[in-house]
Every structure is written in C-alpha cells, then in structure tokens.
Design a protein around this motif. Sequence first.
Motif, PDB file in Angstrom:
ATOM      1  N   LYS A 218       0.756  -0.996  -0.334  1.00  0.00           N
ATOM      2  CA  LYS A 218       0.274  -0.066  -0.283  1.00  0.00           C
ATOM      3  C   LYS A 218       1.110   1.210   0.444  1.00  0.00           C
ATOM      4  O   LYS A 218       1.518   1.684   0.768  1.00  0.00           O
ATOM      5  N   VAL A 219       0.639   2.217  -1.299  1.00  0.00           N
ATOM      6  CA  VAL A 219       1.707   2.874  -1.556  1.00  0.00           C
ATOM      7  C   VAL A 219       0.974   3.961  -1.387  1.00  0.00           C
ATOM      8  O   VAL A 219       0.009   5.048  -1.496  1.00  0.00           O
ATOM      9  N   ALA A 220       0.978   5.630  -1.010  1.00  0.00           N
ATOM     10  CA  ALA A 220       0.554   6.690   0.067  1.00  0.00           C
ATOM     11  C   ALA A 220       1.462   7.621  -1.621  1.00  0.00           C
ATOM     12  O   ALA A 220       2.378   7.949  -1.943  1.00  0.00           O
ATOM     13  N   SER A 221       0.568   8.338  -2.097  1.00  0.00           N
ATOM     14  CA  SER A 221       0.964   9.462  -2.843  1.00  0.00           C
ATOM     15  C   SER A 221       0.129  10.335  -2.209  1.00  0.00           C
ATOM     16  O   SER A 221      -1.099  10.805  -2.115  1.00  0.00           O
ATOM     17  N   ASN A 222       0.140  11.732  -2.685  1.00  0.00           N
ATOM     18  CA  ASN A 222      -0.329  13.096  -2.160  1.00  0.00           C
ATOM     19  C   ASN A 222      -0.868  14.056  -3.255  1.00  0.00           C
ATOM     20  O   ASN A 222      -1.150  15.331  -2.981  1.00  0.00           O
ATOM     21  N   ILE A 223      -1.147  13.418  -5.085  1.00  0.00           N
ATOM     22  CA  ILE A 223      -1.204  14.077  -6.007  1.00  0.00           C
ATOM     23  C   ILE A 223      -2.540  12.668  -6.717  1.00  0.00           C
ATOM     24  O   ILE A 223      -1.385  11.725  -6.858  1.00  0.00           O
ATOM     25  N   ASN A 224      -3.274  13.197  -7.087  1.00  0.00           N
ATOM     26  CA  ASN A 224      -4.082  12.633  -7.911  1.00  0.00           C
ATOM     27  C   ASN A 224      -3.104  12.597  -9.037  1.00  0.00           C
ATOM     28  O   ASN A 224      -2.669  12.699  -9.886  1.00  0.00           O
ATOM     29  N   LEU A 225      -4.246  11.705  -9.846  1.00  0.00           N
ATOM     30  CA  LEU A 225      -3.727  10.887 -11.259  1.00  0.00           C
ATOM     31  C   LEU A 225      -4.573  11.936 -12.384  1.00  0.00           C
ATOM     32  O   LEU A 225      -5.540  11.818 -12.202  1.00  0.00           O
ATOM     33  N   ASP A 226      -4.283  12.508 -13.229  1.00  0.00           N
ATOM     34  CA  ASP A 226      -4.743  13.161 -14.279  1.00  0.00           C
ATOM     35  C   ASP A 226      -5.505  12.310 -15.218  1.00  0.00           C
ATOM     36  O   ASP A 226      -6.140  12.145 -15.943  1.00  0.00           O
ATOM     37  N   THR A 227      -4.627  11.299 -15.727  1.00  0.00           N
ATOM     38  CA  THR A 227      -4.939  10.367 -17.615  1.00  0.00           C
ATOM     39  C   THR A 227      -4.037   9.292 -16.893  1.00  0.00           C
ATOM     40  O   THR A 227      -3.466   8.614 -15.618  1.00  0.00           O
ATOM     41  N   LEU A 228      -4.375   8.502 -17.167  1.00  0.00           N
ATOM     42  CA  LEU A 228      -4.227   7.243 -17.863  1.00  0.00           C
ATOM     43  C   LEU A 228      -3.687   6.739 -19.310  1.00  0.00           C
ATOM     44  O   LEU A 228      -3.070   5.469 -19.147  1.00  0.00           O
ATOM     45  N   ASN A 229      -3.817   7.940 -19.591  1.00  0.00           N
ATOM     46  CA  ASN A 229      -3.134   6.884 -21.064  1.00  0.00           C
ATOM     47  C   ASN A 229      -2.036   7.548 -21.110  1.00  0.00           C
ATOM     48  O   ASN A 229      -1.571   8.948 -21.363  1.00  0.00           O
ATOM     49  N   PRO A 230      -1.001   6.939 -22.088  1.00  0.00           N
ATOM     50  CA  PRO A 230       0.956   6.557 -21.639  1.00  0.00           C
ATOM     51  C   PRO A 230       0.773   8.062 -22.225  1.00  0.00           C
ATOM     52  O   PRO A 230       1.994   8.935 -22.404  1.00  0.00           O
ATOM     53  N   MET A 231      -0.045   9.074 -23.433  1.00  0.00           N
ATOM     54  CA  MET A 231       0.236   9.967 -24.313  1.00  0.00           C
ATOM     55  C   MET A 231      -0.519  10.991 -24.261  1.00  0.00           C
ATOM     56  O   MET A 231       0.361  11.770 -24.553  1.00  0.00           O
ATOM     57  N   ALA A 233      -0.140  11.123 -20.562  1.00  0.00           N
ATOM     58  CA  ALA A 233       0.675  11.400 -19.266  1.00  0.00           C
ATOM     59  C   ALA A 233       2.006  12.420 -19.244  1.00  0.00           C
ATOM     60  O   ALA A 233       2.685  12.610 -20.101  1.00  0.00           O
ATOM     61  N   ARG A 234       1.838  13.425 -18.012  1.00  0.00           N
ATOM     62  CA  ARG A 234       3.273  14.523 -18.217  1.00  0.00           C
ATOM     63  C   ARG A 234       3.507  14.723 -16.855  1.00  0.00           C
ATOM     64  O   ARG A 234       4.555  15.995 -17.297  1.00  0.00           O
ATOM     65  N   SER A 235       3.248  13.537 -16.400  1.00  0.00           N
ATOM     66  CA  SER A 235       3.900  14.067 -14.850  1.00  0.00           C
ATOM     67  C   SER A 235       4.248  12.545 -13.859  1.00  0.00           C
ATOM     68  O   SER A 235       4.364  11.750 -14.365  1.00  0.00           O
ATOM     69  N   VAL A 236       5.056  12.862 -13.215  1.00  0.00           N
ATOM     70  CA  VAL A 236       5.782  11.197 -12.816  1.00  0.00           C
ATOM     71  C   VAL A 236       4.926  10.977 -12.112  1.00  0.00           C
ATOM     72  O   VAL A 236       4.784   9.709 -11.599  1.00  0.00           O
ATOM     73  N   TYR A 237       3.534  11.657 -11.100  1.00  0.00           N
ATOM     74  CA  TYR A 237       2.814  10.348 -10.945  1.00  0.00           C
ATOM     75  C   TYR A 237       1.919   9.927 -11.342  1.00  0.00           C
ATOM     76  O   TYR A 237       1.853   8.243 -10.716  1.00  0.00           O
ATOM     77  N   GLU A 238       1.633   9.933 -13.048  1.00  0.00           N
ATOM     78  CA  GLU A 238       0.975   9.035 -13.387  1.00  0.00           C
ATOM     79  C   GLU A 238       2.292   7.817 -14.251  1.00  0.00           C
ATOM     80  O   GLU A 238       1.607   6.253 -14.167  1.00  0.00           O
ATOM     81  N   TRP A 239       3.156   8.307 -14.379  1.00  0.00           N
ATOM     82  CA  TRP A 239       4.687   7.415 -14.952  1.00  0.00           C
ATOM     83  C   TRP A 239       4.423   6.247 -13.790  1.00  0.00           C
ATOM     84  O   TRP A 239       5.300   5.003 -14.614  1.00  0.00           O
ATOM     85  N   ARG A 240       4.758   6.826 -12.300  1.00  0.00           N
ATOM     86  CA  ARG A 240       4.668   5.350 -11.257  1.00  0.00           C
ATOM     87  C   ARG A 240       4.125   4.054 -11.109  1.00  0.00           C
ATOM     88  O   ARG A 240       4.752   3.273 -11.479  1.00  0.00           O
TER      89      ARG A 240
END
Length: 552
Positions: A218-231, A233-240
């Motif tokens: 169980k991993v914690a993030s303090n930032i929401n994910l904006d998209t699941l589309n790799p094209m 995704a522009r932040s490290v939070y999605e790419w993680r």
Amino acid sequence: MKKKLVLSLMMAVLLLLTACGGGGGETVAEGDDEHGELVPSITILSSLPEANMVNYEMANEVVEELRALGVEIQAEPTDFAVLIDTIYGDESDYDAYTIGWSGRVERLDPDMFIHSINHSNNADAGGNNTEKYRNPAFDVLADAQRQEMDITKRRELVFQAQEILAQDVPRITLYSRANVQVYNTEKFQTVENIPGEGLFNEWTPMIIEPLTNETILKVASNINLDTLNPMGARSVYEWRNLRLIYDKLVRLSPEIEPVPAAASGWDIVDDNTIDVHLREGMAFHDGEPVKVEDVKFSYEAFINNNVEYFMSFLEPIESIEIIDETTVRFNLVTPYAPFITTTLTQIPILPQHIWEQMDDQRNDPNSHPIGSGPFIFENFRPGEELVATTNKDFYEPAKIDGYIFNIFASPEGVLTALELGDIDMVSYDLVPAHIEQVANNEGGKYDHLELTEVKDIGFFYLGMNADRAPFGNKDFRIATAHLVDYDLAVDVHLNGYGGRGGGGLVINDANDFWHNPAVPIYDEYNPERAREILAEAGFTWDSNGRLRMPKQ
C-alpha cells in the motif's frame, strides 16, 4: 439639505481621485511620459500548500520581493493537474509558475535537462520547453552533444551548454530536495531508494519481499492521477504507475545501467542503426502475444501523434523496420548517443490490436489500460486509489501480489496512515516537519518505519514565460534570480534536507559527471543588486515607484 451636502462632498472627493488617477486607472504624473511602458502585471501560478508547501512559500517570497521593486504581482495557488494543463496547453496563457522536474533515472543522461527542456524546437505548445526559451547558439550545442558518441567530447559540449543557460537564466532553480522517504520494515524488506526516483520506483515493487501474510503493498501519494493514457501522461505521478503496467524494451537498473527488459538485447550495427531483439514468450494482460509489430506500432504511434513530452527523444528516429519475428531495426537520422538510455527506456509497448481501434489515440481516456508489464491494472477511482495485481506470467514476476496506490488530500493524512500501519510506503518526499517527527519517534509510535535518504538530481524552479514581458527580457530574469533567498529555501523550508538552487542551474552536483562546477550561476540573494541590474538595463521607476520597461 444635509443629504445634498454629503453628495456634494462625495462628488468633490470623486473628482479629486479622478484627477490623481485613483479608482484603478494609471497615474501619469509630470515627467512619467519619459519612461517606458509599465511592467505588466504578473501572476505566478504556485503549488497548493498541501501539495508542495516549499514551492508555495517560495512563490510568495518572490512576489513580495518583486512587489517591493514596484511590480504589480500576485501568486495564485493552483491544483497540479490544472497547472500542467495550463503550461502545456495550446494557449500558453501564463506568466510564471513554480513546479519541479523529478530526477528519474533516465534523466541522469543530460539530454533531458539540456535538450528536451531548453531547445527551441520544444518551445511550441505542448513541448517541454515551457519557458519558451530560444537561443540559436545554445541549440547548436544541444544538438551537438546528443550526436557526439565520444563521451569526453560530449561532456565538454554539455558543460558549454550549461554556461549559456547560466548566462541566459531561462528558469530559476529554487532548490533541490533530498529523497527522504519511509517504509514499513515490519511488513516488507528489500527496497531501493533510487536518486531522483525515491522508493516507489520501477524496481522496488518487483523486488520487495513481504514479511507477513499481507502481500499487497500500500503506497501513499499526495497527488491525484490526471490520466491513464501514456500519450497524455505528463507527470511522474502517472508514470510511476504506467511504467509498471506497460513494459518497455530497456530499463535502467538501480545502478543506472541499461538492462534488457522486453528486449532480450540489442546490437549497435553502426552509429545510425540499432537492432533490438524482442524477448520471446511475452503476452499482454488480455492474453494476446507481444510481437515485434507491437513495438514498431508503439514507437510510430508516439511519433505520429506528436506526443511532445517524448518528441525530443523520438525525433532522431528516421524509420523503424521489422527484420524478423524477434528483431526490430531503428534507423536514426543522425547518431544519437543516449538512444539506449533515454529513448528505449521510456516508450511503453502498446498492444496494437487495441490502440489501432481508437479513433483518437492521443485523447482516448484509456480507462482500463492493457499492457504487458509486471502489474495488471484492476481499477482506478480518481482522487482515491489505483489498484494493480501482480502479473504472474511476467518474465521476472514480483514477490508481492499487487499494490494499491492510495491518494491522500494532505501529507498529514499520510503521516497518520503511516503511524497506524494503514500505509506501507510513501511515493513522494516527506515534508521536513514529518521527517523530524518520524526521526524523533516520540513514544516509539514510528518504530515500524525506516527513513531512507538519497540525493535528487531533479529540481524545483520558477518558470518564466519568455514570450511575455517582462520575462522576455534577460536582465529582468537575472534580476529576479537575485530576489530568491536560496538559503531560506534549504535551511528553513527544507530543514536542511535539500540543495541550493540558482539562476540557470539545471544539472546539479548530485549528477557529478555531467554537472559543470565552474559555471558562475546567479545564486546570491541580493535585492539591491537586482535593482542595480534593472537600472543598468534601462528599467526605470516612475513617480509612483512603479517599475517601467526600458524605453524603446
């Protein structure tokens, strides 16, 4: 009678204010017509305090300093997803902003921080050069370093490029932050805190070992994910998450060495030709086999959709050929030194049979991503969690049964969850106050946690839109660099858990090989010197103390 007298007085006051330029209008006192245009009002889009308190505080510090110099300016705390959409948007409608570039391992190669974020080819809307910095002399060096195959000669070109950036100050690095993160040692063992990546990198979920029957990390993030589309995704939070769901041809090891992933290996045929051999027996999460056609399709899809986030690394590709059932040939326009370590390590392998059915690949929500990576997507609830299970058929299956990426509204919520054992690991750098709490371990309530710390090659900065006044003026940017208290950022806001910034600094000393220590960056807090720089450059102050642009 009394009412008429009051109205008469109000009119007199109104006329007086109008004569003095009150009511929001511009005052034009005698002699002010000798000045240039008023420095335009500036808005700095800063982080929300709960997302990044240091960026929030530093933005307000800069606002106060520029306001003292006679600039109308304000900070506007902005949600991270909104900020990303704004600075990458088609309108480029922003003055300045605070944000950071994470120090992902592939960014140890200098091409990201030299070419991708500074070359003028990437200054159009959607490109990573969101400062709109353009310097033909710099572009020549940025192009040359990526084509130079001799590492010593390439290093010299990178050093020269850093000298120009330090002179031009396209952005102001405010600070770098140490990767201080924590995990539960009573439940898990064997983790890697990779410089610039932190604990929840692309290796830890594959090597971490459960110590109890709780096998879901169980991993914690303090930032929401904006998209699941790799094209998209522009932040490290999605790419993680995406880099665990999708596989790549090559991955960088914790020792920062390129190692085969979906590729079983590669051959450098010549400087412009690379043959990549696909690992056999792989399958996507829906059971369809991974084929060389999927690899060719994936790279061409990113190129044809002009995915700006990656175009700097894809533009050296001239064509892609399928040689046989397991070999893909990349033909390059010119030699590209970091092709293996930056291009092959970043592009996810997409299932052609799914993506070729999409009407708009670039904007499709891709709400249930199907990849071939070590983890299988199960569900995503925006603002709450992403759930993934382990791909037991992966060529190197993970030892856990999956992970849950929990999204919190504030760091305080994460600390409480860590204390209660509801969270096993954080995916972001702890705020200094929480580092101290865990380290002090009052009453032994954090006995089950271990703090880990490594340096970060990434950095947080003040971005300035050079397509807009006053930031198109280099002297104004240099003066602003003198208004940043770099020691305050590290000593006070970070409690010492980080490194100093400076105007134009992009490769810090954590990346020892590529960092040019001889570059004289602007890293002195000196408001008086800032005023002198502006005066020397032709800026003036009118009779109301407001800063004016140099007269044309």
